[in-house]
Design a protein around this motif. Sequence first.
Motif, PDB file in Angstrom:
ATOM      1  N   ARG A 214     -24.450  35.084  49.493  1.00  0.00           N
ATOM      2  CA  ARG A 214     -23.612  34.902  50.684  1.00  0.00           C
ATOM      3  C   ARG A 214     -24.408  35.075  51.980  1.00  0.00           C
ATOM      4  N   GLY A 215     -25.616  35.581  51.863  1.00  0.00           N
ATOM      5  CA  GLY A 215     -26.427  35.818  53.050  1.00  0.00           C
ATOM      6  C   GLY A 215     -26.015  37.060  53.815  1.00  0.00           C
ATOM      7  N   GLU A 216     -25.413  38.036  53.135  1.00  0.00           N
ATOM      8  CA  GLU A 216     -24.951  39.246  53.816  1.00  0.00           C
ATOM      9  C   GLU A 216     -26.133  40.078  54.313  1.00  0.00           C
ATOM     10  N   TRP A 217     -25.939  40.702  55.453  1.00  0.00           N
ATOM     11  CA  TRP A 217     -26.989  41.555  56.016  1.00  0.00           C
ATOM     12  C   TRP A 217     -27.081  42.858  55.230  1.00  0.00           C
ATOM     13  N   THR A 218     -25.947  43.501  55.030  1.00  0.00           N
ATOM     14  CA  THR A 218     -25.886  44.701  54.196  1.00  0.00           C
ATOM     15  C   THR A 218     -24.693  44.573  53.261  1.00  0.00           C
ATOM     16  N   CYS A 219     -24.747  45.290  52.153  1.00  0.00           N
ATOM     17  CA  CYS A 219     -23.647  45.283  51.188  1.00  0.00           C
ATOM     18  C   CYS A 219     -23.482  46.661  50.599  1.00  0.00           C
ATOM     19  N   ASP A 220     -22.283  47.216  50.722  1.00  0.00           N
ATOM     20  CA  ASP A 220     -21.938  48.453  50.028  1.00  0.00           C
ATOM     21  C   ASP A 220     -21.536  48.053  48.614  1.00  0.00           C
ATOM     22  N   THR A 221     -22.354  48.391  47.644  1.00  0.00           N
ATOM     23  CA  THR A 221     -22.236  47.792  46.317  1.00  0.00           C
ATOM     24  C   THR A 221     -21.195  48.412  45.404  1.00  0.00           C
ATOM     25  N   ASP A 222     -20.646  49.563  45.769  1.00  0.00           N
ATOM     26  CA  ASP A 222     -19.783  50.283  44.835  1.00  0.00           C
ATOM     27  C   ASP A 222     -18.840  51.194  45.603  1.00  0.00           C
ATOM     28  N   ARG A 223     -17.935  51.828  44.850  1.00  0.00           N
ATOM     29  CA  ARG A 223     -16.893  52.639  45.482  1.00  0.00           C
ATOM     30  C   ARG A 223     -17.466  53.794  46.293  1.00  0.00           C
ATOM     31  N   MET A 224     -18.462  54.501  45.758  1.00  0.00           N
ATOM     32  CA  MET A 224     -19.029  55.622  46.499  1.00  0.00           C
ATOM     33  C   MET A 224     -19.628  55.152  47.821  1.00  0.00           C
ATOM     34  N   ALA A 225     -20.315  54.021  47.790  1.00  0.00           N
ATOM     35  CA  ALA A 225     -20.917  53.499  49.013  1.00  0.00           C
ATOM     36  C   ALA A 225     -19.847  53.157  50.042  1.00  0.00           C
ATOM     37  N   VAL A 226     -18.775  52.502  49.612  1.00  0.00           N
ATOM     38  CA  VAL A 226     -17.688  52.119  50.519  1.00  0.00           C
ATOM     39  C   VAL A 226     -17.025  53.360  51.104  1.00  0.00           C
ATOM     40  N   GLU A 227     -16.723  54.332  50.244  1.00  0.00           N
ATOM     41  CA  GLU A 227     -16.047  55.540  50.718  1.00  0.00           C
ATOM     42  C   GLU A 227     -16.945  56.366  51.633  1.00  0.00           C
ATOM     43  N   SER A 228     -18.248  56.405  51.323  1.00  0.00           N
ATOM     44  CA  SER A 228     -19.178  57.144  52.175  1.00  0.00           C
ATOM     45  C   SER A 228     -19.246  56.513  53.557  1.00  0.00           C
ATOM     46  N   ARG A 229     -19.299  55.202  53.603  1.00  0.00           N
ATOM     47  CA  ARG A 229     -19.340  54.490  54.872  1.00  0.00           C
ATOM     48  C   ARG A 229     -18.072  54.779  55.690  1.00  0.00           C
ATOM     49  N   ALA A 230     -16.924  54.807  55.004  1.00  0.00           N
ATOM     50  CA  ALA A 230     -15.661  55.054  55.695  1.00  0.00           C
ATOM     51  C   ALA A 230     -15.604  56.480  56.249  1.00  0.00           C
ATOM     52  N   ARG A 231     -16.010  57.463  55.454  1.00  0.00           N
ATOM     53  CA  ARG A 231     -15.994  58.850  55.924  1.00  0.00           C
ATOM     54  C   ARG A 231     -16.950  59.050  57.091  1.00  0.00           C
ATOM     55  N   LEU A 232     -18.096  58.395  57.027  1.00  0.00           N
ATOM     56  CA  LEU A 232     -19.055  58.495  58.124  1.00  0.00           C
ATOM     57  C   LEU A 232     -18.488  57.906  59.400  1.00  0.00           C
ATOM     58  N   ALA A 233     -17.800  56.779  59.281  1.00  0.00           N
ATOM     59  CA  ALA A 233     -17.227  56.125  60.458  1.00  0.00           C
ATOM     60  C   ALA A 233     -16.109  56.960  61.077  1.00  0.00           C
ATOM     61  N   MET A 234     -15.293  57.605  60.232  1.00  0.00           N
ATOM     62  CA  MET A 234     -14.151  58.358  60.736  1.00  0.00           C
ATOM     63  C   MET A 234     -14.559  59.660  61.402  1.00  0.00           C
ATOM     64  N   ASP A 235     -15.549  60.347  60.836  1.00  0.00           N
ATOM     65  CA  ASP A 235     -15.946  61.649  61.374  1.00  0.00           C
ATOM     66  C   ASP A 235     -17.403  61.912  61.025  1.00  0.00           C
ATOM     67  N   PRO A 236     -18.336  61.371  61.822  1.00  0.00           N
ATOM     68  CA  PRO A 236     -19.758  61.499  61.505  1.00  0.00           C
ATOM     69  C   PRO A 236     -20.237  62.941  61.374  1.00  0.00           C
ATOM     70  N   VAL A 237     -19.775  63.818  62.261  1.00  0.00           N
ATOM     71  CA  VAL A 237     -20.237  65.211  62.222  1.00  0.00           C
ATOM     72  C   VAL A 237     -19.786  65.890  60.937  1.00  0.00           C
ATOM     73  N   ARG A 238     -18.524  65.708  60.588  1.00  0.00           N
ATOM     74  CA  ARG A 238     -18.007  66.326  59.359  1.00  0.00           C
ATOM     75  C   ARG A 238     -18.728  65.783  58.127  1.00  0.00           C
ATOM     76  N   TYR A 239     -18.984  64.477  58.141  1.00  0.00           N
ATOM     77  CA  TYR A 239     -19.654  63.858  56.993  1.00  0.00           C
ATOM     78  C   TYR A 239     -21.068  64.417  56.832  1.00  0.00           C
ATOM     79  N   GLU A 240     -21.831  64.467  57.921  1.00  0.00           N
ATOM     80  CA  GLU A 240     -23.194  64.963  57.839  1.00  0.00           C
ATOM     81  C   GLU A 240     -23.226  66.456  57.524  1.00  0.00           C
ATOM     82  N   THR A 241     -22.253  67.211  58.052  1.00  0.00           N
ATOM     83  CA  THR A 241     -22.183  68.638  57.734  1.00  0.00           C
ATOM     84  C   THR A 241     -21.938  68.846  56.245  1.00  0.00           C
ATOM     85  N   GLY A 242     -21.054  68.023  55.689  1.00  0.00           N
ATOM     86  CA  GLY A 242     -20.778  68.113  54.260  1.00  0.00           C
ATOM     87  C   GLY A 242     -21.998  67.816  53.417  1.00  0.00           C
TER      88      GLY A 242
END
Length: 256
Positions: A214-242
């Motif tokens: 598809r020519g994608e620049w980046t791809c979150d390949t699995d559930r953990m990747a998708v969920e990690s990206r979402a948690r990082l977007a919602m609250d970066p400080v909390r995600y990195e602290t965790g």
Amino acid sequence: MSQLRGARVEGSVVVVTGANRGIGLAFVREALSRGAAKVYAGVRDVDDVTDELRQTGAEIIALEVTSADDIAAAAAHCTDATVLVNNAGLHAQDRLVKATDPDAARREMEVNYFAPLALTRAFAPVIAANGGGSIVNVLSVAAIAPTAFMGGYSPAKAATLYLGGITRAELGPDGITCTSLIVGSVDTRMASHVEGKKEDPLDIAKAGLKAMERGEWTCDTDRMAVESRARLAMDPVRYETGLGKLLFMSDLSTKA
């Protein structure tokens, strides 16, 4: 999103690094099953190849990714290549600042960043001469945020994420796309110390090759990747602290 479409797997000639097992072996199998004309399977030691890789029918080549000689020889041999999968990786499982082995981070940077850079430089002219194609960099959720319990591995993968963006810009005029795969916990030797749900390497390869096409620049390949990206977007400080707290846990698990 790039306007370029990536290489079609069917009929392509694919070079895979770190192909002996795990995600690399899965890329070999999936590319062949989807009609790749040929797959070159790069391994560190051609005298120590798994039966699983031999049975694929891929052409096995010596490719220690930190060896300039091996890289040059591979590019000279694989003159029909249209796809490069930079999969080989190293996780030294050490800390970064308080490291027990101060040289571990350097080795991780050599394998996880400088090797994909060197391979990209070597194969870009080959792929361009064959009418264009694609480069795929297999990364990690550790590339999108500082991951303390992954020491030098996280910074090295983050560097390669930036490498992917620069590769797209430089090689786009040559008809070459670059897709960076953000991968969660996968059932490989590298994640053998992690408990809980882990992805099948074949599913990562399937998602990765589809994203490449598809020519994608980046791809979150699995559930953990998708969920990690979402948690990082919602609250970066909390995600990195965790992530930082995981550094002090005796056992790692993918369970919430």
